[in-house]
Every structure is written in structure tokens, then in C-alpha cells.
Scaffold this motif. Structure first.
Motif, PDB file in Angstrom:
ATOM      1  N   GLU A 101       0.782  -1.240   0.000  1.00  0.00           N
ATOM      2  CA  GLU A 101       0.000   0.000   0.000  1.00  0.00           C
ATOM      3  C   GLU A 101       0.810   1.283   0.000  1.00  0.00           C
ATOM      4  O   GLU A 101       0.426   2.266  -0.615  1.00  0.00           O
ATOM      5  N   LYS A 102       1.962   1.274   0.710  1.00  0.00           N
ATOM      6  CA  LYS A 102       2.673   2.558   0.808  1.00  0.00           C
ATOM      7  C   LYS A 102       3.694   2.755  -0.314  1.00  0.00           C
ATOM      8  O   LYS A 102       4.343   3.791  -0.391  1.00  0.00           O
ATOM      9  N   ALA A 103       3.801   1.760  -1.221  1.00  0.00           N
ATOM     10  CA  ALA A 103       4.837   1.849  -2.261  1.00  0.00           C
ATOM     11  C   ALA A 103       4.475   2.841  -3.354  1.00  0.00           C
ATOM     12  O   ALA A 103       3.308   3.050  -3.667  1.00  0.00           O
ATOM     13  N   THR A 104       5.515   3.441  -3.934  1.00  0.00           N
ATOM     14  CA  THR A 104       5.408   4.166  -5.200  1.00  0.00           C
ATOM     15  C   THR A 104       5.904   3.192  -6.256  1.00  0.00           C
ATOM     16  O   THR A 104       6.978   2.614  -6.106  1.00  0.00           O
ATOM     17  N   ALA A 105       5.099   2.996  -7.313  1.00  0.00           N
ATOM     18  CA  ALA A 105       5.421   1.939  -8.274  1.00  0.00           C
ATOM     19  C   ALA A 105       5.575   2.509  -9.682  1.00  0.00           C
ATOM     20  O   ALA A 105       4.756   3.319 -10.115  1.00  0.00           O
ATOM     21  N   MET A 106       6.624   2.077 -10.364  1.00  0.00           N
ATOM     22  CA  MET A 106       6.835   2.546 -11.752  1.00  0.00           C
ATOM     23  C   MET A 106       7.646   1.535 -12.541  1.00  0.00           C
ATOM     24  O   MET A 106       8.379   0.728 -11.964  1.00  0.00           O
ATOM     25  N   ASP A 107       7.523   1.602 -13.869  1.00  0.00           N
ATOM     26  CA  ASP A 107       8.288   0.700 -14.729  1.00  0.00           C
ATOM     27  C   ASP A 107       9.569   1.363 -15.226  1.00  0.00           C
ATOM     28  O   ASP A 107       9.647   2.579 -15.355  1.00  0.00           O
ATOM     29  N   VAL A 108      10.547   0.522 -15.485  1.00  0.00           N
ATOM     30  CA  VAL A 108      11.812   0.967 -16.075  1.00  0.00           C
ATOM     31  C   VAL A 108      11.898   0.286 -17.437  1.00  0.00           C
ATOM     32  O   VAL A 108      12.059  -0.933 -17.503  1.00  0.00           O
ATOM     33  N   CYS A 109      11.725   1.062 -18.491  1.00  0.00           N
ATOM     34  CA  CYS A 109      11.665   0.463 -19.836  1.00  0.00           C
ATOM     35  C   CYS A 109      13.047   0.524 -20.474  1.00  0.00           C
ATOM     36  O   CYS A 109      13.406   1.523 -21.097  1.00  0.00           O
ATOM     37  N   ALA A 110      13.832  -0.501 -20.286  1.00  0.00           N
ATOM     38  CA  ALA A 110      15.197  -0.528 -20.834  1.00  0.00           C
ATOM     39  C   ALA A 110      15.484  -1.902 -21.434  1.00  0.00           C
ATOM     40  O   ALA A 110      16.619  -2.367 -21.419  1.00  0.00           O
ATOM     41  N   ALA A 111      14.428  -2.551 -21.946  1.00  0.00           N
ATOM     42  CA  ALA A 111      14.552  -3.890 -22.556  1.00  0.00           C
ATOM     43  C   ALA A 111      15.334  -4.818 -21.614  1.00  0.00           C
ATOM     44  O   ALA A 111      15.060  -4.824 -20.411  1.00  0.00           O
ATOM     45  N   CYS A 112      16.291  -5.562 -22.141  1.00  0.00           N
ATOM     46  CA  CYS A 112      16.990  -6.575 -21.326  1.00  0.00           C
ATOM     47  C   CYS A 112      17.670  -5.976 -20.104  1.00  0.00           C
ATOM     48  O   CYS A 112      17.860  -6.655 -19.098  1.00  0.00           O
ATOM     49  N   SER A 113      18.061  -4.694 -20.190  1.00  0.00           N
ATOM     50  CA  SER A 113      18.816  -4.079 -19.092  1.00  0.00           C
ATOM     51  C   SER A 113      17.918  -3.588 -17.960  1.00  0.00           C
ATOM     52  O   SER A 113      18.420  -3.030 -16.964  1.00  0.00           O
ATOM     53  N   GLY A 114      16.614  -3.779 -18.067  1.00  0.00           N
ATOM     54  CA  GLY A 114      15.661  -3.197 -17.119  1.00  0.00           C
ATOM     55  C   GLY A 114      15.925  -3.518 -15.656  1.00  0.00           C
ATOM     56  O   GLY A 114      15.775  -2.654 -14.795  1.00  0.00           O
ATOM     57  N   PHE A 115      16.345  -4.764 -15.364  1.00  0.00           N
ATOM     58  CA  PHE A 115      16.547  -5.120 -13.957  1.00  0.00           C
ATOM     59  C   PHE A 115      17.757  -4.389 -13.375  1.00  0.00           C
ATOM     60  O   PHE A 115      17.673  -3.816 -12.281  1.00  0.00           O
ATOM     61  N   ILE A 116      18.883  -4.378 -14.086  1.00  0.00           N
ATOM     62  CA  ILE A 116      20.071  -3.713 -13.514  1.00  0.00           C
ATOM     63  C   ILE A 116      19.875  -2.192 -13.516  1.00  0.00           C
ATOM     64  O   ILE A 116      20.339  -1.500 -12.608  1.00  0.00           O
ATOM     65  N   TYR A 117      19.146  -1.655 -14.503  1.00  0.00           N
ATOM     66  CA  TYR A 117      18.776  -0.231 -14.436  1.00  0.00           C
ATOM     67  C   TYR A 117      17.971   0.016 -13.145  1.00  0.00           C
ATOM     68  O   TYR A 117      18.183   1.003 -12.445  1.00  0.00           O
ATOM     69  N   GLY A 118      17.030  -0.871 -12.841  1.00  0.00           N
ATOM     70  CA  GLY A 118      16.213  -0.740 -11.627  1.00  0.00           C
ATOM     71  C   GLY A 118      17.071  -0.807 -10.378  1.00  0.00           C
ATOM     72  O   GLY A 118      16.866  -0.066  -9.407  1.00  0.00           O
ATOM     73  N   LEU A 119      18.064  -1.701 -10.432  1.00  0.00           N
ATOM     74  CA  LEU A 119      19.002  -1.840  -9.311  1.00  0.00           C
ATOM     75  C   LEU A 119      19.787  -0.537  -9.111  1.00  0.00           C
ATOM     76  O   LEU A 119      20.029  -0.094  -7.983  1.00  0.00           O
ATOM     77  N   SER A 120      20.160   0.076 -10.241  1.00  0.00           N
ATOM     78  CA  SER A 120      20.913   1.330 -10.194  1.00  0.00           C
ATOM     79  C   SER A 120      20.068   2.433  -9.543  1.00  0.00           C
ATOM     80  O   SER A 120      20.556   3.170  -8.675  1.00  0.00           O
ATOM     81  N   ILE A 121      18.784   2.506  -9.923  1.00  0.00           N
ATOM     82  CA  ILE A 121      17.907   3.534  -9.344  1.00  0.00           C
ATOM     83  C   ILE A 121      17.714   3.246  -7.846  1.00  0.00           C
ATOM     84  O   ILE A 121      17.798   4.151  -7.006  1.00  0.00           O
ATOM     85  N   ALA A 122      17.491   1.970  -7.505  1.00  0.00           N
ATOM     86  CA  ALA A 122      17.284   1.597  -6.098  1.00  0.00           C
ATOM     87  C   ALA A 122      18.509   1.974  -5.262  1.00  0.00           C
ATOM     88  O   ALA A 122      18.393   2.550  -4.174  1.00  0.00           O
ATOM     89  N   ASP A 123      19.695   1.669  -5.802  1.00  0.00           N
ATOM     90  CA  ASP A 123      20.939   1.964  -5.083  1.00  0.00           C
ATOM     91  C   ASP A 123      21.054   3.469  -4.822  1.00  0.00           C
ATOM     92  O   ASP A 123      21.417   3.898  -3.722  1.00  0.00           O
TER      93      ASP A 123
END
Ligand code: UT7
Length: 324
Positions: A101-123
Motif C-alpha cells: 500500500e505505501k509503495a510508489t510503483a513505476m516501470d523501467v523500460c530498458a529492454a533486457c537491461s531493465g533489472f540492472i537499471y532498476g538496481l541502479s535507481i534503487a541503489d
């Protein structure tokens, strides 16, 4: 305090399609696919199955292993180009199903790199506020964009989703560095022409425009060059050398690319995680699914210095160095 990986999870459709199954519907062979790519089978979703059907169990596993509740999550970043809907974001679909409930949620559209891009933003968020708990998801239902009449792409891809919960702690699996890069000038080497605003779905929409198109040989060269470059950048930022790396989790797009990377980094294949034989290329799913399997099968051991590296459409690329 460092960003650390608190828990991982992954999920894939039950339906498995082997190379021999593909031999029956197109002009291909198990021998060609194995020799040129290393793929033996892949998970392909059945009609009605969608991104959140797999992102949800992957996220639940990651949360459980992190010892956190969905209501503890502050942000959800979903690396995907195949969310349930064009709008809302895939991360919002997962938020609703999880009850985060308290999360802000969004997609990272970077094709195959999406997960590590997400990791970069999280870091980077965690460097600003170490109290945050962040769920990073990566994966696709990419089979909806495959042309089963095109043997040059259809045999390569599969569906799967992985997830990781990231927080800031003094101990744990520390993310030492994350580096990213992209080159939009080369976007047409790997693309889906239709369904965006350039070629929207109209009455005369050509279904071929819904399918992945790839100039494989050119992508192959860019993949190796950019994964080596971004990995060296991540290592430099982490203050580590390639000699200190003990395990590599590479993008699972082609076994020959994986072997060439291992050669470039002078690492034996025993130190390189491979599951392309069972999954094919799951785009943004390759890294989190491999990370989850490497973490839960004993491939990663305490004290390992792990390099994650990925390359994909955009073009985009990324790498992370993690102390396990
Ligand atoms: O995740 C994003 C990043 N993606 C990648 O990194 C993928 C990079 N590229 C690759 O992995 C490889 O280039 C492919 C696997 C896509 C293709 O392998 P290749 O060795 O570069 O093959 P090719 O495209 O040069 O094709 C060689 C031959 C062709 O026949 P001719 O023209 O020599 O007679 C193709 O028509 O292989 C043929 N071919 C196939 N034959 C049987 C292509 N696909 C198939 C197939 N089955 N599925």
C-alpha cells in the motif's frame, strides 16, 4: 551502510517448449539452435497468462527471503517492456496484487537491461534515504512479440520474471557499484516497430509490426563490446579488479556471447552462471532469474565477488558488482 540484496525470487510459465517442438512448426533444428545459441528449451506462457502472474510469485518469494511484508515496501521498480497493460505500469499491477500500500510503483523500460537499471535507481535512492525497502523486478512475457514464422528470432526468446528486495544494511550481499549506458542511435538493430505512438494499433495495423526484429550479428558484436566496457567501469567504481571477481552472472542471450565474455575476463566457465539452456533469452528476466537460481542453488558462496552484466534493446547495457 551499503545497498544490499535482502532476498530474491523468480517464476516462469509451466509450459515448456523444446527445440524439438519448434522443429515441428518451423524450418529449424535442435542441432542449429544448440550450436548457435546454447538454448535447449524455454518457458512460453499460455493464452491468458500475463506479466503479473509471474512477477507476483517472484516478488512474494523475494519478500519472504528478505523477511519483509509487502506493506514494508517503499518503492517498486519493474524492469519490463511487457507489462500487463500499456497503462497502468506493470509495477502498479504488482503493487495492487501484493497489497504494497505505501509503495510508489513505476516501470523501467530498458529492454533486457531493465533489472540492472532498476538496481541502479534503487541503489541511488538508498544512498539518499537508507531507511527505504525497494522491490526491483525484471522480466517479460516476450513470447507475445514473437513471430512464429520467423526462425531467426522465435527460437531465441522465452518468458520469465525475477525479483529482488534491496535495502541498506551494514552487512549482507553488498552492492558495491552499478553502472549503466545506452545508445539510442542504434535502436533499430533490435526493436518492435508497432503499438507505440509511431505505429499505433489502428484498423490496418500489420501484425508483423508487433514482432521483435533483430539484426543478430551486429547485436552480437555490440553486446560483447559494451558488456566488457560497462563491467570494467563498474569494477573501477567498486575499487576492484577483474582478477578479484570469483563469479559472473551474464545476460543469457547466446552461449557463444557468454563464453566470449568469460574468455575476455579470463574466467573458467565453472565460475560463470548459465541457465540459457532452460530459459532462452528472457530479456529483463535473465539477470534476476539467474541471480535467484545462483543464490538458491549454492552457486554463489559467501565471500564471492560477483559481476552481473547485461545488454539489450535501446541499445542499453549495465553491470553491477556485488559482494556476496
Ligand atoms: O538480448 C538482446 C541481445 N541479443 C543478443 O545478444 C543476440 C545476439 N545475436 C545472436 O545471438 C546471433 O546473431 C543469433 C543467434 C541471433 C544468430 O546466430 P548467427 O550465428 O549470427 O546466425 P546468422 O543470423 O548469421 O544466420 C546464419 C544462418 C542463416 O542461413 P544462411 O543465410 O547462411 O543460409 C540463417 O538463415 O543460419 C540460418 N538460421 C537458422 N537456421 C536454422 C537463422 N536462424 C535459424 C534457425 N534454424 N532458427
Amino acid at each position: 551502510m551499503h545497498s544490499v540484496i535482502l532476498g530474491t525470487g523468480s517464476a516462469a510459465p509451466e509450459n515448456v517448449v523444446t527445440n524439438h517442438d519448434l522443429e515441428k512448426i518451423m524450418d529449424t533444428s535442435d542441432e542449429w539452435i544448440v550450436q548457435r545459441t546454447g538454448i535447449k528449451s524455454r518457458h512460453i506462457s499460455l493464452p491468458g497468462e500475463k506479466f503479473s502472474d509471474f512477477a507476483l510469485p517472484a516478488s512474494r518469494l523475494a519478500l519472504e527471503r528478505a523477511g519483509l511484508e509487502a506493506t514494508d515496501i517503499d518503492f517498486i521498480f519493474a524492469g519490463t517492456m511487457t507489462p500487463d497493460y500499456l497503462m497502468p505500469a506493470g509495477a502498479c499491477s504488482v503493487q495492487a496484487l501484493l497489497g504494497a500500500e505505501k509503495a510508489t510503483a513505476m516501470d523501467v523500460c530498458a529492454a533486457c537491461s531493465g533489472f540492472i537499471y532498476g538496481l541502479s535507481i534503487a541503489d541511488k535512492y538508498l544512498r539518499c534515504d537508507p531507511t527505504l525497502n525497494i522491490l526491483v523486478i525484471g522480466g517479460e512475457i516476450v513470447s507475445h512479440h514473437l513471430d512464429w514464422d520467423d526462425r531467426t528470432t522465435a527460437v531465441l526468446f522465452g518468458d520469465a520474471v525475477g525479483a529482488a528486495v534491496i535495502g541498506a544494511r551494514a552487512d549482507g550481499h553488498r552492492i558495491l557499484a552499478v553502472e549503466t549506458g545506452s545508445n539510442g542511435n542504434l535502436g533499430e538493430l533490435l526493436y518492435i516497430q508497432g503499438t507505440g505512438s509511431a505505429t499505433p494499433v489502428t484498423r490496418d495495423f500489420d501484425i508483423k509490426d508487433n514482432y521483435i526484429q533483430m539484426r543478430g550479428r551486429e547485436i552480437f558484436k555490440h553486446a560483447i563490446k559494451n558488456m566488457v566496457e560497462v563491467s570494467n567501469r563498474a569494477l573501477a567504481n567498486a575499487g576492484k579488479t577483474v582478477e578479484e571477481i570469483t563469479k559472473i552472472i551474464p545476460h543469457q542471450a547466446n552461449m557463444r556471447i557468454i563464453e566470449m565474455l568469460a574468455k575476455q575476463f579470463k574466467k573458467p566457465m565453472e565460475e560463470v552462471f548459465v541457465n540459457i539452456d532452460r530459459y532462452g533469452n528472457t530479456s529483463a528476466g535473465t539477470i534476476p532469474v539467474a541471480l535467484n537460481e545462483a543464490a538458491t542453488t549454492g552457486f554463489l558462496e559467501p565471500g564471492d565477488l560477483v559481476l552481473l552484466t547485461v545488454f539489450g534493446g535501446g541499445l542499453t547495457w549495465a553491470a553491477a558488482v556485488v559482494e556476496w
